[in-house]
Design a protein around this motif. Structure first.
Motif, short mmCIF file in Angstrom:
data_model
loop_
_atom_site.label_atom_id
_atom_site.label_comp_id
_atom_site.label_asym_id
_atom_site.label_seq_id
_atom_site.Cartn_x
_atom_site.Cartn_y
_atom_site.Cartn_z
N VAL A 88 0.35 -1.70 -0.08
CA VAL A 88 0.08 -0.14 -0.13
C VAL A 88 1.11 1.66 0.21
CG1 VAL A 88 -1.86 1.42 0.66
CG2 VAL A 88 -1.56 -1.45 1.21
N LEU A 89 0.60 1.81 -1.10
CA LEU A 89 1.39 3.88 -1.13
C LEU A 89 0.17 4.61 -0.78
CD1 LEU A 89 3.29 5.50 -1.01
CD2 LEU A 89 3.49 4.58 -3.84
N LEU A 90 0.29 5.38 -0.10
CA LEU A 90 -0.60 6.92 0.62
C LEU A 90 -0.08 7.78 -0.40
CD1 LEU A 90 -1.99 5.01 3.40
CD2 LEU A 90 -2.53 5.04 1.60
N LEU A 91 -0.65 8.56 -0.83
CA LEU A 91 0.58 10.22 -0.88
C LEU A 91 -0.37 11.17 -1.01
CD1 LEU A 91 1.38 9.42 -4.86
CD2 LEU A 91 3.17 8.80 -2.60
N VAL A 99 -2.97 -2.88 10.16
CA VAL A 99 -2.28 -2.11 9.23
C VAL A 99 -1.68 -3.07 8.73
CG1 VAL A 99 0.45 -0.90 9.16
CG2 VAL A 99 -1.29 -1.26 11.42
N PRO A 100 -1.60 -2.56 7.36
CA PRO A 100 -1.14 -3.56 5.79
C PRO A 100 -0.04 -4.27 6.03
CG PRO A 100 -2.42 -1.60 5.81
CD PRO A 100 -1.79 -1.19 6.98
N LYS A 101 0.27 -5.26 5.28
CA LYS A 101 2.07 -5.78 5.92
C LYS A 101 2.34 -4.60 5.40
CE LYS A 101 4.27 -10.08 4.31
NZ LYS A 101 4.34 -10.97 3.34
N GLN A 102 2.13 -4.29 4.38
CA GLN A 102 3.56 -2.78 3.76
C GLN A 102 3.16 -2.45 3.13
OE1 GLN A 102 6.73 -4.66 0.66
NE2 GLN A 102 5.31 -6.45 0.80
N CYS A 103 3.33 -1.11 3.80
CA CYS A 103 2.36 0.48 4.05
C CYS A 103 3.62 1.77 3.97
CB CYS A 103 0.85 0.44 4.97
SG CYS A 103 0.54 2.08 4.53
N GLU A 104 3.30 2.37 2.63
CA GLU A 104 4.33 3.46 3.45
C GLU A 104 3.83 5.41 2.99
OE1 GLU A 104 7.18 4.16 -0.07
OE2 GLU A 104 7.56 2.67 0.35
N PRO A 143 0.73 17.41 7.94
CA PRO A 143 2.34 16.72 8.00
C PRO A 143 2.43 16.05 9.18
CG PRO A 143 3.04 18.99 7.65
CD PRO A 143 1.76 18.94 7.10
N ALA A 144 1.71 17.06 10.26
CA ALA A 144 2.06 16.85 11.66
C ALA A 144 0.37 15.75 11.76
CB ALA A 144 2.04 17.66 12.50
N ASN A 145 -0.53 15.95 11.79
CA ASN A 145 -2.04 14.95 12.08
C ASN A 145 -0.70 13.73 11.36
OD1 ASN A 145 -3.02 17.46 13.13
ND2 ASN A 145 -4.31 17.49 10.95
N VAL A 146 -0.25 13.36 9.92
CA VAL A 146 0.01 12.51 9.07
C VAL A 146 0.96 11.75 9.80
CG1 VAL A 146 0.60 11.33 7.22
CG2 VAL A 146 -0.88 13.23 7.39
N ILE A 186 3.00 2.72 10.58
CA ILE A 186 3.41 3.08 9.21
C ILE A 186 4.71 3.98 9.29
CG2 ILE A 186 2.02 3.91 6.71
CD1 ILE A 186 -0.63 2.54 8.21
N VAL A 187 5.64 4.16 8.24
CA VAL A 187 6.20 5.18 7.60
C VAL A 187 5.97 5.80 6.96
CG1 VAL A 187 8.31 5.32 6.61
CG2 VAL A 187 8.80 3.37 8.15
N VAL A 188 6.10 7.62 7.63
CA VAL A 188 5.80 8.28 7.02
C VAL A 188 6.85 9.28 6.58
CG1 VAL A 188 4.19 11.08 7.50
CG2 VAL A 188 3.78 8.58 8.66
N ASN A 189 7.03 9.51 5.28
CA ASN A 189 8.22 10.19 5.00
C ASN A 189 7.60 12.49 4.34
OD1 ASN A 189 10.46 8.20 4.45
ND2 ASN A 189 8.27 7.14 3.61
#
Length: 201
Positions: free
Chosen positions: A109-112, A147-152, A164-167, A176-179
Motif C-alpha cells: 500500500v502506498l499513500l500519497l 495495519v497492512p503488511k507493507q505500507c508507506e 504533515p503533523a496530523n499524518v 506506518i512509515v511517514v516520509n
C-alpha cells in the motif's frame, strides 16, 4: 443501482508484453480520474490499472457505500499477486476507512498526501471536515487499526490539506512509515513520485 457497486476496471496497453504486466488498484483524489496524472505514470510502468474514479456515479454514493465498494474491490484484488494499492489525497482517506474494516491487507500500500481527518489552515481561513472525521484517529488510538503488511506514506512538508503533523501522528500510532517531503505541498512533484514508484514497484 447495482451497477454502481461494480468496480471500475481500466486495462491499458503500454506496448509491452502482457506477461510483464502487474495489477495495481488506484484511488485518486476527489474528482480524479484513472487515466491522467499518476495513472499515466503507473501505465508507463507496465501496470494493469484498476480502481475507482472519484467522479460521476461513484461520487454520488454516500460515504458508507463508497467504503463498501472499496472493501469489495480489495477483497478481490488481494488474491492477485498479493495486491498493490495506491491512493492519493481523499482517495487515501477512503482507502484507510476501507482498510479499517478488513483484516490486515497482505499486499503493498502506498499513500500519497493522504487526508486522515479534519483539517484547517489559519492563514488561508480554509478548512475541510470529511465524513467520519474522527473515526481513523479513534481506531488508531485504540490500537485497533489493521495495519497492512507493507505500507508507506509520503506527504509534503507544506501541505495544509494533508497536514504533515496530523499524518505523522497517525503514522506513529499505527506504525506506518511517514516520509515528509521538504518544500512540497499537496501535489508532490512528478520527479519525486516517479522515484517513489520506481522503488515501490
Amino acid at each position: 443501482m447495482i451497477d454502481l457497486f461494480i468496480r471500475v476496471n481500466l486495462l491499458f496497453s503500454s506496448g509491452k508484453s502482457a506477461v510483464t504486466k502487474r495489477n495495481v488498484y488506484y484511488l485518486p483524489g476527489m474528482g480524479g480520474r484513472l487515466d491522467t496524472g499518476l495513472g499515466l505514470a503507473l501505465l508507463s510502468r507496465s501496470f494493469n490499472l484498476q480502481g475507482r474514479e472519484l467522479t460521476g456515479e461513484f461520487r454520488k454514493l454516500d460515504f458508507g457505500q463508497q467504503i463498501d465498494c472499496v472493501v469489495s474491490d480489495l477483497q478481490s484484488i488481494e488474491l492477485e499477486d498479493g495486491g498493490r494499492v495506491i491512493a492519493n489525497s481523499f482517495g487515501a482517506y477512503l482507502l484507510l476507512h476501507a482498510l479499517a474494516q478488513m483484516p490486515p491487507f497482505t499486499g503493498k500500500v502506498l499513500l500519497l498526501s493522504p487526508i486522515v481527518g479534519q483539517l484547517s489552515n489559519a492563514a488561508t481561513q480554509m478548512g475541510f471536515v470529511p465524513p467520519l472525521a474522527d473515526r481513523l484517529g479513534e481506531i488508531a488510538r485504540a490500537g485497533a487499526f489493521p495495519v497492512p503488511k507493507q505500507c508507506e506514506i509520503h506527504v509534503g512538508a507544506d501541505d495544509w490539506q494533508s497536514n504533515p503533523a496530523n499524518v505523522t501522528k497517525f503514522g506513529s500510532m499505527v506504525d506506518i512509515v511517514v516520509n515528509v517531503v521538504p518544500n512540497a505541498g499537496h501535489s508532490l512533484s512528478k520527479e519525486y513520485v516517479g522515484g517513489v514508484l520506481d522503488l515501490w514497484t
